[in-house]
Motif scaffolding. Structure first.
Motif, short mmCIF file in Angstrom:
data_model
loop_
_atom_site.label_atom_id
_atom_site.label_comp_id
_atom_site.label_asym_id
_atom_site.label_seq_id
_atom_site.Cartn_x
_atom_site.Cartn_y
_atom_site.Cartn_z
N SER A 61 0.82 -1.21 0.00
CA SER A 61 0.00 0.00 0.00
C SER A 61 0.86 1.26 0.00
CB SER A 61 -0.95 0.01 1.20
OG SER A 61 -0.24 0.32 2.38
N ARG A 90 -6.21 7.84 7.30
CA ARG A 90 -6.01 6.45 7.72
C ARG A 90 -7.07 5.54 7.12
NH1 ARG A 90 -3.44 5.92 13.52
NH2 ARG A 90 -3.92 3.78 13.01
N TRP A 93 -6.28 4.93 3.54
CA TRP A 93 -5.18 3.97 3.45
C TRP A 93 -5.68 2.55 3.74
CZ3 TRP A 93 -2.74 1.84 8.12
CH2 TRP A 93 -1.70 0.96 7.84
N SER A 94 -6.52 2.43 4.76
CA SER A 94 -7.10 1.12 5.07
C SER A 94 -7.86 0.57 3.87
CB SER A 94 -8.08 1.21 6.25
OG SER A 94 -7.42 1.61 7.41
N TYR A 98 -7.43 -2.99 1.90
CA TYR A 98 -8.48 -3.99 1.66
C TYR A 98 -8.65 -4.27 0.17
CZ TYR A 98 -10.52 -4.12 6.40
OH TYR A 98 -10.73 -4.32 7.74
N LYS A 171 -10.44 0.54 10.45
CA LYS A 171 -9.29 1.45 10.58
C LYS A 171 -7.98 0.66 10.64
CE LYS A 171 -8.75 3.80 14.30
NZ LYS A 171 -8.93 4.66 15.46
N LEU A 172 -8.08 -0.65 10.77
CA LEU A 172 -6.89 -1.51 10.83
C LEU A 172 -5.94 -1.03 11.91
CD1 LEU A 172 -6.07 -1.99 7.06
CD2 LEU A 172 -7.28 -3.53 8.57
N ASP A 173 -6.51 -0.66 13.05
CA ASP A 173 -5.66 -0.07 14.06
C ASP A 173 -5.05 -1.17 14.91
OD1 ASP A 173 -4.35 1.66 15.56
OD2 ASP A 173 -6.10 2.71 16.36
#
Length: 186
Positions: A61, A90, A93-94, A98, A171-173
């Motif tokens: 990414s 963010r 970007w997430s 995906y 958010k893939l946090d």
């Protein structure tokens, strides 16, 4: 008080970014960071397929020119986003992470692929009782507004901001910054 805390955090983030830039110089005298070096900086052991895949997805990414290496600017942009990015950036970007085929829409396969990875890294030790398929279904129920089986960036952004549960997953946090700081010095 709040303002002071904020600036302390920012200083810390900037210090982290500086340190990680120094790591880059040290690890990559050539000025290009390849996937295996990226994994090493992030302390990803080859034994964890899920973590490897996740880091690979992150790497892709940020590799904006798709030359299979991160140059210094791509690397710094990545760090800024991970450590200091605002919510909108963010989420965008997430979404990119995906969206495996890059067509600007997420189908169930793409969403489930990331959920499975996250599940292994993050969700298995939390109190989530849903399977990856159920999580995927729930995301689509909540986010896919026109029910066409695809999630657009707009739906993604809106859905995440309306529902905290969705937000936490989309958010893939995985607390990437904490992970980086723990691992890169090893």
């Amino acid at each position: 008080m709040m303002g002071q805390e904020q600036s302390q955090n920012e200083e810390m983030d900037l210090a982290q970014i500086q340190e990680l830039c120094i790591v880059f110089m040290k690890e990559c005298p050539s000025g290009a960071l390849h996937l295996h070096e990226f994994k090493r900086i992030f302390g990803v052991s080859s034994s964890s397929a899920e973590e490897s895949l996740f880091i690979e997805t992150i790497f892709r990414s940020f590799d904006t020119n798709q030359d299979n290496a991160l140059d210094f600017l791509e690397y710094v942009a990545a760090l800024h986003l991970i450590l200091r990015g605002n919510l909108e950036d963010r989420l965008k970007w997430s979404f990119k992470m995906y969206d495996k085929d890059g067509n600007g829409k997420l189908d169930r396969q793409e969403v489930k692929r990331i959920i499975k990875i996250l599940y292994k890294i993050k969700l298995q030790n939390s109190d989530v009782s849903l399977t990856p398929s159920e999580i995927c279904d729930r995301i689509f129920d909540l986010v896919d507004q026109n029910n066409d089986g695809q999630i657009t960036l707009a739906e993604f952004m809106e859905g995440a901001q309306q529902d905290e549960w969705v937000m936490n997953i989309l958010k893939l946090d995985v607390n990437v910054s904490g992970w980086v700081i723990q691992n890169w010095g090893k």
